[in-house]
Design a protein around this motif. Structure first.
Motif, PDB file in Angstrom:
ATOM      1  N   VAL A   4       0.811  -1.220   0.000  1.00 49.96           N
ATOM      2  CA  VAL A   4       0.000   0.000   0.000  1.00 49.96           C
ATOM      3  C   VAL A   4       0.845   1.271   0.000  1.00 49.96           C
ATOM      4  N   TRP A   5       2.159   1.113  -0.108  1.00 50.10           N
ATOM      5  CA  TRP A   5       3.065   2.268  -0.200  1.00 50.10           C
ATOM      6  C   TRP A   5       3.756   2.273  -1.546  1.00 50.10           C
ATOM      7  N   LYS A   6       3.945   3.460  -2.109  1.00 55.13           N
ATOM      8  CA  LYS A   6       4.739   3.559  -3.323  1.00 55.13           C
ATOM      9  C   LYS A   6       6.174   3.116  -3.026  1.00 55.13           C
ATOM     10  N   VAL A   7       6.791   2.474  -4.007  1.00 58.12           N
ATOM     11  CA  VAL A   7       8.114   1.897  -3.799  1.00 58.12           C
ATOM     12  C   VAL A   7       9.129   2.967  -3.404  1.00 58.12           C
ATOM     13  N   GLY A   8       9.069   4.123  -4.055  1.00 62.30           N
ATOM     14  CA  GLY A   8      10.005   5.193  -3.746  1.00 62.30           C
ATOM     15  C   GLY A   8       9.915   5.644  -2.299  1.00 62.30           C
ATOM     16  N   LYS A   9       8.679   5.739  -1.770  1.00 59.38           N
ATOM     17  CA  LYS A   9       8.492   6.175  -0.390  1.00 59.38           C
ATOM     18  C   LYS A   9       9.087   5.163   0.587  1.00 59.38           C
ATOM     19  N   GLN A  10       9.011   3.884   0.220  1.00 56.52           N
ATOM     20  CA  GLN A  10       9.574   2.857   1.101  1.00 56.52           C
ATOM     21  C   GLN A  10      11.097   2.971   1.182  1.00 56.52           C
ATOM     22  N   ILE A  11      11.720   3.246   0.051  1.00 54.09           N
ATOM     23  CA  ILE A  11      13.176   3.425   0.047  1.00 54.09           C
ATOM     24  C   ILE A  11      13.557   4.692   0.793  1.00 54.09           C
ATOM     25  N   GLU A  12      12.789   5.758   0.564  1.00 53.31           N
ATOM     26  CA  GLU A  12      13.083   7.034   1.231  1.00 53.31           C
ATOM     27  C   GLU A  12      12.948   6.906   2.741  1.00 53.31           C
ATOM     28  N   GLU A  13      11.961   6.139   3.201  1.00 57.27           N
ATOM     29  CA  GLU A  13      11.775   5.972   4.640  1.00 57.27           C
ATOM     30  C   GLU A  13      12.987   5.297   5.285  1.00 57.27           C
ATOM     31  N   VAL A  14      13.525   4.272   4.627  1.00 55.99           N
ATOM     32  CA  VAL A  14      14.727   3.608   5.134  1.00 55.99           C
ATOM     33  C   VAL A  14      15.882   4.601   5.217  1.00 55.99           C
ATOM     34  N   LEU A  15      16.036   5.402   4.171  1.00 55.60           N
ATOM     35  CA  LEU A  15      17.131   6.369   4.122  1.00 55.60           C
ATOM     36  C   LEU A  15      17.008   7.429   5.214  1.00 55.60           C
ATOM     37  N   VAL A  16      15.793   7.885   5.469  1.00 50.12           N
ATOM     38  CA  VAL A  16      15.581   8.941   6.465  1.00 50.12           C
ATOM     39  C   VAL A  16      15.677   8.393   7.887  1.00 50.12           C
ATOM     40  N   LYS A  17      14.955   7.288   8.146  1.00 49.00           N
ATOM     41  CA  LYS A  17      14.853   6.790   9.516  1.00 49.00           C
ATOM     42  C   LYS A  17      16.058   5.965   9.948  1.00 49.00           C
ATOM     43  N   ARG A  18      16.720   5.312   9.003  1.00 50.22           N
ATOM     44  CA  ARG A  18      17.858   4.482   9.384  1.00 50.22           C
ATOM     45  C   ARG A  18      19.188   5.089   8.949  1.00 50.22           C
ATOM     46  N   GLY A  19      19.155   5.958   7.945  1.00 55.63           N
ATOM     47  CA  GLY A  19      20.395   6.520   7.433  1.00 55.63           C
ATOM     48  C   GLY A  19      20.629   7.978   7.766  1.00 55.63           C
ATOM     49  N   GLY A  20      19.630   8.650   8.354  1.00 55.68           N
ATOM     50  CA  GLY A  20      19.804  10.044   8.738  1.00 55.68           C
ATOM     51  C   GLY A  20      19.736  11.032   7.587  1.00 55.68           C
ATOM     52  N   TYR A  21      19.194  10.609   6.433  1.00 54.31           N
ATOM     53  CA  TYR A  21      19.054  11.501   5.281  1.00 54.31           C
ATOM     54  C   TYR A  21      17.923  12.504   5.518  1.00 54.31           C
ATOM     55  N   THR A  22      18.003  13.640   4.849  1.00 50.95           N
ATOM     56  CA  THR A  22      16.840  14.526   4.753  1.00 50.95           C
ATOM     57  C   THR A  22      15.932  13.931   3.683  1.00 50.95           C
ATOM     58  N   TRP A  23      14.663  14.349   3.683  1.00 50.22           N
ATOM     59  CA  TRP A  23      13.742  13.802   2.683  1.00 50.22           C
ATOM     60  C   TRP A  23      14.181  14.178   1.268  1.00 50.22           C
ATOM     61  N   ARG A  24      14.709  15.387   1.097  1.00 53.10           N
ATOM     62  CA  ARG A  24      15.170  15.813  -0.233  1.00 53.10           C
ATOM     63  C   ARG A  24      16.332  14.932  -0.701  1.00 53.10           C
ATOM     64  N   ASP A  25      17.311  14.712   0.185  1.00 54.29           N
ATOM     65  CA  ASP A  25      18.459  13.870  -0.184  1.00 54.29           C
ATOM     66  C   ASP A  25      18.030  12.417  -0.385  1.00 54.29           C
TER      67      ASP A  25
END
Length: 337
Positions: free
Chosen positions: A105-126
């Motif tokens: 139920v999530w777009k694939v891009g959002k799933q990757i971005e969530e990992v990057l933000v919550k586990r990798g410390g990325y900003t949403w833009r990055d």
């Protein structure tokens, strides 16, 4: 240099019928920048062993002994906080079915971005920029980041799972039968993608499969498991050109050759033993056409080549056994005896 070292590892399942030792005292190493294949038929313990490395196991599973050393640190009993620091950042996982890894139920891009933000410390833009880079890396168009998993083909979903696994630049990727559910053409494409990325990024990969042809295509070393134990291991070309355990010989003969003379396939009859009450000595002996009286005792670990080991009394006779094993009648009726 060794990145991961499995040392006398045992994993048990507590069931209503008793304790099943699904992984029984296995040891092997994963060097940096190499692909290690773990091969064997269903139920041999290969997936249990690999999932133990992630620390994510069923509630009925427990460690029965041994150690899992990653970069020299035993990670088999880490705190949840420390384990979270290792998971995904340093060790990532590609599952057998990409639909099990991707939220429908999530777009694939959002799933990757969530990992990057919550586990990798990325900003949403990055994170959005990094997600596009990852899709380009695995051969997918960045515009597909806006799609849901069900809008992808099987091969595309598997590539997206690989992108997700590589999001935080891990040192080790665990791939659990990543191409099993795909047709052979798509299998080749996914394996080529994994192979290319492994070489470009100098990843260490632990690849679980039941298909010995996949091992031959992408792996540097192979670990052959049967009934919870390692029965043979060594460099891929050495093991596949000179298999020295009857089980490995049987696996090799059960797959067609794409080059050379055609020959009849020789399936291994019977089933692995019940691990609630495993037999003494060699666990393969009931299905082995070359079993002798000594197979009822403790199995020897014999060096049969450079870093090539086999758990068989008759490994020194392997050349003669390989010739006999090519004949289908050698295997016929063995398991019924």
């Amino acid at each position: 240099m060794t990145l991961l070292s499995i040392e006398d590892l045992s994993i048990e399942y507590v069931t209503p019928r008793g304790v099943v030792r699904a992984v029984d005292g296995i040891s092997f190493k994963v060097p940096r920048g190499k692909v290690i294949g773990v091969v064997g038929e269903s139920g041999c313990g290969k997936t249990t062993a690999v999932r133990a490395i992630t620390g994510v196991m069923p509630s009925v599973a427990r460690f029965g002994g041994g150690a899992i050393r990653f970069k020299g640190e035993d990670i088999s009993n880490l705190s949840k906080r420390r384990l979270r620091e290792v998971q995904w950042r340093q060790i990532s996982y590609v599952p057998q079915s990409a639909m099990n890894a991707l939220d429908p139920v999530w777009k694939v891009g959002k799933q990757i971005e969530e990992v990057l933000v919550k586990r990798g410390g990325y900003t949403w833009r990055d994170a959005r920029r990094r997600a596009a880079e990852l899709f380009d890396m695995v051969g997918l168009e960045s515009k597909r980041l806006k799609d849901y998993p069900h809008q992808f083909s099987g091969g595309m979903r598997q590539r997206a799972s690989i992108a997700l696994a590589l999001a935080l630049d891990p040192d080790l990727v665990l791939a659990d039968e990543p191409v099993t559910a795909l047709d052979v053409v798509i299998q080749r494409q996914v394996l080529d993608t994994l192979n290319r990325l492994q070489e470009e990024l100098q990843l260490s990969v632990l690849l679980v499969t039941h298909d010995i042809s996949v091992v031959a295509y992408v792996c540097d070393y192979v670990v052959v498991m049967y009934a919870g134990q390692i029965v043979e291991q060594g460099p891929v070309q050495e093991v596949l050109n000179r298999p020295s355990h009857p089980y490995t010989i049987g696996l090799y003969n059960a797959f067609p050759e794409l080059s050379g003379d055609a020959h009849d396939l020789s399936p291994i009859e019977g089933s692995p033993p019940d691990l609630l009450n495993p037999p003494e000595g060699c666990r393969f002996r009931a299905r082995c056409p070359f079993a002798i009286a000594g197979c009822e005792t403790v199995q020897p670990v014999l060096e049969v080549g450079d870093n090539h080991r086999a758990l068989c009394h008759r490994a020194p006779e392997a050349e003669a056994l390989r010739e006999k094993a090519r004949h289908t009648e050698t295997w016929t009726g063995v398991a019924a005896q």
